[in-house]
Design an enzyme around this catalytic site. Structure first.
Site, short mmCIF file in Angstrom:
data_model
loop_
_atom_site.label_atom_id
_atom_site.label_comp_id
_atom_site.label_asym_id
_atom_site.label_seq_id
_atom_site.Cartn_x
_atom_site.Cartn_y
_atom_site.Cartn_z
NE ARG A 39 24.71 37.94 28.76
CZ ARG A 39 24.82 38.03 30.09
NH1 ARG A 39 23.85 37.66 30.90
NH2 ARG A 39 25.93 38.50 30.63
CG LEU A 76 20.39 33.53 45.49
CD1 LEU A 76 19.55 32.58 46.35
CD2 LEU A 76 21.25 32.70 44.51
CD GLN A 83 56.79 43.61 12.95
OE1 GLN A 83 57.41 43.56 14.00
NE2 GLN A 83 57.32 43.25 11.80
CD GLU A 119 23.79 34.81 35.92
OE1 GLU A 119 24.05 33.70 35.43
OE2 GLU A 119 22.87 35.54 35.53
CB THR A 166 33.04 36.28 42.34
OG1 THR A 166 33.51 35.25 43.23
CG2 THR A 166 31.99 37.13 43.07
P1 FAD Z 1 30.90 39.04 48.11
O1 FAD Z 1 30.30 37.69 48.21
O2 FAD Z 1 30.88 39.92 49.29
O3 FAD Z 1 32.41 38.89 47.62
C1 FAD Z 1 33.36 39.97 47.64
C2 FAD Z 1 34.71 39.41 47.17
O4 FAD Z 1 35.15 38.40 48.08
C3 FAD Z 1 34.61 38.75 45.80
O5 FAD Z 1 35.80 38.98 45.09
C4 FAD Z 1 34.48 37.28 46.15
O6 FAD Z 1 34.92 36.42 45.11
C5 FAD Z 1 35.41 37.21 47.37
N1 FAD Z 1 35.12 36.05 48.21
C6 FAD Z 1 33.97 35.76 48.89
N2 FAD Z 1 34.08 34.59 49.52
C7 FAD Z 1 35.33 34.11 49.25
C8 FAD Z 1 36.03 32.93 49.58
N3 FAD Z 1 35.49 31.95 50.32
N4 FAD Z 1 37.30 32.78 49.10
C9 FAD Z 1 37.84 33.72 48.30
N5 FAD Z 1 37.22 34.85 47.94
C10 FAD Z 1 35.98 35.04 48.41
N6 FAD Z 1 21.87 38.66 42.25
C11 FAD Z 1 20.63 38.11 42.16
O7 FAD Z 1 20.21 37.35 43.04
N7 FAD Z 1 19.80 38.41 41.11
C12 FAD Z 1 20.18 39.27 40.11
O8 FAD Z 1 19.40 39.52 39.18
C13 FAD Z 1 21.48 39.88 40.20
N8 FAD Z 1 21.86 40.81 39.28
C14 FAD Z 1 23.04 41.53 39.48
C15 FAD Z 1 23.33 42.62 38.66
C16 FAD Z 1 24.48 43.38 38.89
C17 FAD Z 1 24.75 44.61 38.06
C18 FAD Z 1 25.37 43.01 39.93
C19 FAD Z 1 26.64 43.81 40.17
C20 FAD Z 1 25.10 41.93 40.73
C21 FAD Z 1 23.91 41.18 40.53
N9 FAD Z 1 23.55 40.14 41.41
C22 FAD Z 1 22.30 39.55 41.31
C23 FAD Z 1 24.39 39.84 42.58
C24 FAD Z 1 25.64 39.03 42.27
O9 FAD Z 1 25.31 37.72 41.93
C25 FAD Z 1 26.57 39.13 43.50
O10 FAD Z 1 27.08 40.45 43.49
C26 FAD Z 1 27.67 38.09 43.51
O11 FAD Z 1 27.16 36.83 43.81
C27 FAD Z 1 28.78 38.43 44.53
O12 FAD Z 1 28.25 38.74 45.78
P2 FAD Z 1 28.76 40.07 46.55
O13 FAD Z 1 28.67 41.20 45.59
O14 FAD Z 1 27.98 40.16 47.80
O15 FAD Z 1 30.29 39.83 46.84
#
Ligand code: FAD
Length: 389
Positions: free
Chosen positions: A95, A136, A284, A368, A370
């Site tokens: 997907r 992005l 159950q 997309e 968290t």
């Molecule tokens: P971080 O932003 O570092 O966050 C780490 C943790 O901290 C998370 O739990 C987050 O919720 C928490 N956190 C951060 N800020 C705060 C806050 N202010 N308050 C509370 N909690 C907070 N990206 C693209 O651009 N294009 C793609 O095609 C794409 N595909 C992906 C495919 C996979 C398999 C994966 C794993 C990721 C993909 N991504 C893609 C990236 C994805 O969108 C990011 O991983 C996501 O936006 C989170 O960013 P990060 O991993 O850097 O986590």
């Protein structure tokens, strides 16, 4: 097979247009024929024949199906959602291939591209002959992309891009990358053919989730592009965020596909597995797990259908999509884990789908936006207080 399926119990076809259900059924047949039999192997080997699949989904008219013109079907959001449910009932990675192509890369070109960019890229992307990705996220800038370090600077009329993107679905197999970069005038979007000198991509190793999906790091090292490579309609971070809103509706539906498949496997297994002299389906505690999961699944599908109707009416807000992604992905993960317990030890193998779905849904929970980011979006909508920093 279940005596009554969760879909029948919830009468989930009710209210959907016949043509949308027909499209869903065609996708279900294709998925059953060319995807499902191979998933266990693809997932364990960490492999996806993404370009072949793109061509097959393209022939069926699935890629960018909710867009108008340029070889796209102009289907409803409801139809697109039902299709995402079917594909993710096979695997979230498959997907993701379809969502990134249609809702991120093609949507960005369709909404923000010039007429020339649309004519060049959209028809072959709709046919699945060309694959796109959407860059992005960066290694150091995920939830807060406004801080991105990738830069696009002017050199004469040209643009020159330097930086890197991380976690990019389809990155190493793409023909075209929609790259978001910082310019002197704010964040802009660029259409980057992946054979441009200075563009390189390599796959992220050792993934434990979304293994049947291509996930890459992209490096942009002095990538020189003509002035026409910029997306003329994309001004600021609102542009990529609007693309993500589109794609998230696919997740609201798709996650429920993973949940449904887990549930069907658990019911099938429970009906045939005997312990203490009876099928475990007769106990159950097993029935409570199945009933709770069915209630969560039916509620999730009804909410998805409601959001799609709002999208078709043109009134869907990003906050409503956040609410949908937040609740449905969590629901789906709970269902997949609960169903895995019904399968006992067999459930930890790749011979059955619930644990594969649960592992995949860990990614879906994170990408997309968290769970935490969507919680904060909903919190802000309810209270007026942004709690992001
Ligand atoms: P971080 O932003 O570092 O966050 C780490 C943790 O901290 C998370 O739990 C987050 O919720 C928490 N956190 C951060 N800020 C705060 C806050 N202010 N308050 C509370 N909690 C907070 N990206 C693209 O651009 N294009 C793609 O095609 C794409 N595909 C992906 C495919 C996979 C398999 C994966 C794993 C990721 C993909 N991504 C893609 C990236 C994805 O969108 C990011 O991983 C996501 O936006 C989170 O960013 P990060 O991993 O850097 O986590």
């Amino acid at each position: 097979m279940p005596v009554t399926t969760p879909d029948e119990l919830g009468a989930l076809d009710h209210g959907h247009a016949e043509e949308d259900l027909a499209m869903r059924d065609s996708v279900r047949s294709l998925v059953d024929e060319v995807v499902r039999p191979h998933l266990s192997a693809w997932f364990t080997e960490g492999h996806l024949p993404a370009r072949d699949l793109a061509r097959q989904f393209g022939e069926l008219g699935v890629l960018g199906m909710h867009l108008d013109g340029y070889g796209c079907a102009g289907a409803s959001a409801s139809a697109y959602g039902l299709v995402c449910t079917e594909i993710e009932a096979a695997d979230s990675g498959v997907r993701s291939l379809v969502s990134v192509q249609g809702s991120l890369a093609m949507h960005a070109l369709h909404t923000y591209g010039s007429e020339e960019q649309r004519q060049e890229w959209l028809p072959p992307m709709a046919r699945g002959e060309r694959v796109g990705c959407f860059g992005l996220t960066e290694a150091d800038h995920g939830s807060d992309p406004v801080q991105m370090a990738t830069r696009a600077r002017r050199d004469g009329r040209d643009w020159v891009l330097d930086g890197s993107k991380m976690w990019i679905t389809n990155g190493s197999i793409a023909d075209v990358a929609v790259i978001w970069a910082r310019t002197d005038d704010g964040i802009g979007g660029f259409v980057v053919p992946t054979d441009t000198p200075g563009f390189s991509a390599r796959d992220v190793p050792r993934k434990l989730s979304l293994r049947a999906s291509v996930t890459s790091e992209i490096v942009l090292d002095g990538v020189r592009l003509p002035a026409e490579a910029a997306l003329p309609g994309a001004a600021g971070l609102r542009a990529p965020l609007a693309c993500l809103t589109q794609a998230r509706l696919g997740i609201v539906f798709g996650s429920m596909g993973a949940a449904r498949d887990s549930l069907i496997q658990a019911i099938d297994y429970a009906l045939t597995r005997e312990q203490f002299g009876s099928p475990i389906a007769a106990y159950q505690l097993t029935q409570a797990k199945l009933a709770d999961s069915t209630a969560d699944y039916v509620t999730g599908m009804l909410f998805a259908a409601h959001l799609a109707r709002l999208a078709d009416a043109g009134t869907l807000t990003p906050q409503q999509v956040s609410l949908g992604k937040l609740t449905n992905v969590r629901r789906a993960l709970d269902i997949a884990r609960r169903c895995r317990t019904i399968l006992g030890a067999n459930g930890i193998t790749a011979d059955y789908s619930p644990m594969r779905h649960a592992a995949n849904l860990e990614t879906v929970l994170t990408y997309e936006g968290t769970t935490e980011m969507h919680t904060l979006v909903v919190g802000q909508a309810l209270t007026g207080h942004p709690a992001f920093r």
